[in-house]
Design an enzyme around this catalytic site. Sequence first.
Site, short mmCIF file in Angstrom:
data_model
loop_
_atom_site.label_atom_id
_atom_site.label_comp_id
_atom_site.label_asym_id
_atom_site.label_seq_id
_atom_site.Cartn_x
_atom_site.Cartn_y
_atom_site.Cartn_z
N GLY A 187 -52.50 -1.85 -65.89
CA GLY A 187 -54.13 -1.47 -66.13
C GLY A 187 -54.86 -2.87 -65.85
O GLY A 187 -55.87 -2.68 -65.33
N ILE A 413 -49.29 0.33 -71.64
CA ILE A 413 -49.55 -0.04 -70.31
C ILE A 413 -48.83 -1.26 -69.87
O ILE A 413 -49.03 -2.20 -68.82
CB ILE A 413 -51.06 -0.46 -70.13
N ARG A 560 -48.91 -11.69 -87.59
CA ARG A 560 -47.70 -11.39 -87.51
C ARG A 560 -47.22 -10.71 -86.32
O ARG A 560 -47.96 -9.95 -85.82
CB ARG A 560 -47.42 -10.23 -88.69
N LEU A 562 -45.47 -8.46 -84.03
CA LEU A 562 -44.66 -7.43 -84.30
C LEU A 562 -43.29 -7.19 -83.73
O LEU A 562 -42.43 -6.53 -84.25
CB LEU A 562 -45.64 -6.11 -83.72
N ASN A 563 -43.50 -7.78 -82.64
CA ASN A 563 -41.96 -7.83 -81.82
C ASN A 563 -41.90 -9.13 -80.70
O ASN A 563 -42.78 -9.05 -80.05
CB ASN A 563 -41.79 -6.28 -80.84
N PRO A 564 -41.15 -10.01 -81.19
CA PRO A 564 -40.97 -11.32 -80.38
C PRO A 564 -40.82 -10.89 -78.72
O PRO A 564 -41.44 -11.77 -77.94
CB PRO A 564 -39.91 -12.11 -81.11
N GLN A 570 -46.07 -10.07 -73.01
CA GLN A 570 -47.50 -10.11 -72.79
C GLN A 570 -47.89 -11.49 -72.42
O GLN A 570 -48.72 -11.59 -71.71
CB GLN A 570 -48.05 -9.86 -74.25
N VAL A 635 -52.18 -10.05 -78.85
CA VAL A 635 -51.86 -11.45 -77.83
C VAL A 635 -51.97 -11.08 -76.56
O VAL A 635 -52.05 -12.02 -75.74
CB VAL A 635 -50.27 -11.57 -78.13
N GLU A 637 -54.47 -10.46 -74.40
CA GLU A 637 -55.34 -11.19 -73.80
C GLU A 637 -55.63 -12.75 -74.25
O GLU A 637 -56.04 -13.48 -73.44
CB GLU A 637 -56.78 -10.47 -74.28
#
Lengths: 677, 316
Positions: A187, A413, A560, A562-564, A570, A635, A637
């Site tokens: 998106g 997305i 933090r 949330l999920n490496p 991203q 993260v 952007e």
Amino acid sequence: MGSAIAKGRIRAIDTQAARSSPGVLGVVTAENAGELEKGQYNTARLLGGPDIQHYHQAIAVVVAETFEQARAAAARLKVSYVRARGRFDLEAQRETATEAKDVKDAETGDFDAAFADAPVKLDETYHTPDQSHAMMEPHASIATWNGDELFVWTSNQMITWGKGDLARTLGVPAEKVRISSPYIGGGFGGKLFLRADVLLAALAAREVGRPVKVALPRPFMGNNTTHRPATIQRIRIGANRDGKILAIGHDNWSGDLPGGGPENGTAQTKLFYASDAIRTRVRLAELDLPEGNAMRAPGEAPGLMALEIAMDEMAEKLGIDPVQFRIMNDTQVDPMNPEKRFSKRQFVQCLTQGAERFGWSRRAAPGATRDGRWLVGLGMAGGYRGSPTMKSGARVRLTPEGRIIVESDMTDIGTGSYTIMAQTAAETMGVPLDRVEMRLGDSAFPSAAGSGGQWGANSSTSGTYAACVKLREAVAQKLGYDPGGAVFSDGRVRDGRRSATLASAARDGEIVAEDAIEFGDFTQQYEYGTFAAHFVEAAVDMYTGQTKIRRMLAVCSAGRILNPTTARSQVIGAMTMGVGGALMEELVVDKRLGFFVNHDLAGYEVPVHADIPHQEVVFLEEADELSSPMKAKGVGELGLCGVGAAVANAIHNATGVRIREYPVTLDKYLDRLPELA
Amino acid sequence: MRAFSYERARTPQEAAAVVAARPGAKFIAGGTNLLDLMKLEIETPVHLVDVQDTGLDRIEETRDGGLRIGTLVSNTALASDRRVRRDYGVLTRAIVAGASGQLRNKATTGGNLLQRTRCPYFYDTDQACNKREPGSGCSAIGGFTRQLGVVGVSDACIATHPSDMAVAMRVLDATVETVTPQGETRRLPVADLHRLPGETPHLETNLQPGEMITAVVLPRPIGGRQVYRKVRDRSSYAFALVSVAAVVQPDGSGRAAFGGVAPKPWRVEAAEAAMPSGAKAVASRVFEGAKTTDQNGFKITLAERTLAGVLAEARA
């Protein structure tokens, strides 16, 4: 069918030949579509005619038994146009630009005086082009009516906005509209809003009385959908000889259709570096190009593409290392409002760790490093993106089998919403991840933050957490436990010496809890941001000027993580997009005819695998207690912010040539490369 | 896409006869370019004659030590052929610089030569284009011309030929073999296959209606260092801003052809005498009479610098 002219009106559409083509079921144009309003988030109308606002504005949809028949029939529509003169050249319209409605001029201190008195000055102008989201999956929708109820399967980042604007455009009550978008093939902001595919599918389905699918052909993407508008940015920085910044001025011009908004590159400048005098001004010109709108890090990405070259240039003027220059001018407070602190800002740590890991100390003078036919350079830039939050709701069900079902209109997305929301529910309810079922992207579910502005992860997991807390209370109550003291782990609930399986609480039927996270006025008290340092090694072919990126590193401070895995994904995707923006991406305006010429993926080039080297991403250990119950930020952007300038600065270090106009293509510096022997 | 009928031919003679006899008929082989153009209604054939069963998919050695490449040999098969890699390295390098692996698996030798320009105005049926619609005008001239031609162009059209393979074929002095609708075999140098646009940019080759390419013949190997250098805005899957195919002999003599600059692979034999003197001397002859725009003038400098890089590599 899109308009073949950029501005003017349709004199007539002859639909006869199209209607009698094989397989055709119906044709919808503005003439028979009925009264249509314009969506709150749209600038141009999604179905044009008789007035035309931009090139490839949708003017008709032809429905046939097969896609090929429909396309063939659409080509037989005969449209006669009356062309009007349009404004297509931002540079030419720059003088007509006025203050943008929602972006006021800002000043702290006396910029003019501080800049005039500064012993070392920089005053340069930078250009960023129009860019296309160019997501892999074009916009597509299937619509079906059941009486006066409309159901649409679509690809949309913001379910609540899409539903609202679809109802508004059609003039039907919102409760009669349901949209579903469980999976989205990319998106980047191009699917934040209701677009033509949804509206045309709904209108066509009503016209022919059966479900209709509308998919935008790739060549429509450049002009029919939205894009990131081009900017012209003048940046002035004044400093003392020791490198302390005394004045920063940032003027930003962009254009959009009448009623549209600016691409504001100045938002970061107000907050990124310490200075007693800062002035930002945003000017908006009217243009008759397609509608400009949000694209990943809207404003921030092009703003930092300019500001972070300017910082590199300023460091060079001062004879100070660009990493040091940024460290010297770091701030822990809003420079224009010094009593407002950043909730957590580890920009300096990003810079120092990044410099260390990347081997920044090996950087040589511009043009001084050769490797065979390659001119090699290192470049860096700072990255900064705000961390907004949005109200976000979820419903959580505990089934008699002990499964947890999370329902929310949050979208994924490609960012990993399914994963991180499931993790949140599993952790909060004390069950393994495979006991959680996620149901997302349906407007029948509680309204969530949606995917935009890097607010999605922090907000939607907080909303999931809120609903789970409520479910825990209901479970504890059902079991007769103390809601405050009950411990949820390993599929069990414990209260002192008492213990039961979580499933047993739902023995008599599902327990359902719904809640939302709402964010109060804490953004008034603190400034929330995410920070990064980007490092790039680039090599430029001394003969041809071709650039190859050799290494990339991003060190991020983003609360933090949330999920490496999904967070890293991203950031590397954003770094790739940053390389595209630096080296090749530009929607080219035909300033005579008023359209983006390279409107397909052959003409609008984005990076291929061979362009992207090893990318290293480091997240600083961090938890921002002030950001949300999750202590997280965004993260998606941040990863893009600053990358383009890091590439441009690396090219400068490699060649000694400074390019201030993106994309940095070889034709802009070929004649300034070293003479060949 | 316009509806069309379809048949498969068993021999090239049969295919040529059908296409010649039926107005609006076209050959199809790999279809990697034609199908895209049909979807956009830039090409609107009423009948397709599929030539993939005609058996022209072999690479054979010729009596005088060259290679005859059947028109259906895929780009992948041609580039990876042992003899081609050994004796015609510039051809292998040019082919693998083009398109993507998937496209090269499907694209054929004859089809590659006959692919059409990627000028964005040619691709947009809402814009005037003399090549697509004779006499409608050229919207590219005066518009976005950065990718377009600088030499061999006309006031009616400044499109380039997009092939990489053809540039190498040109530097190797390949010959195109065809079958005419009358069933006769014809040979023409690859240099004469493509026409310059002049007033008739829609006429792109010197083939007659229905004439079908059956093979491309490479002459005896000429040795030398063989280099293909393609310059583009990204590293793969992009058309050339400029490309150079060169064969450089140990004594410094050699040949050079250029892609991305003209409506056909661009080679000026008379300029090659200057090869020992370096790129500048060659390029000034090759681009004599060039007609550039403010956006594509850099191609002249780029071609010269790229050739300089190629010569440096060949002589290293």
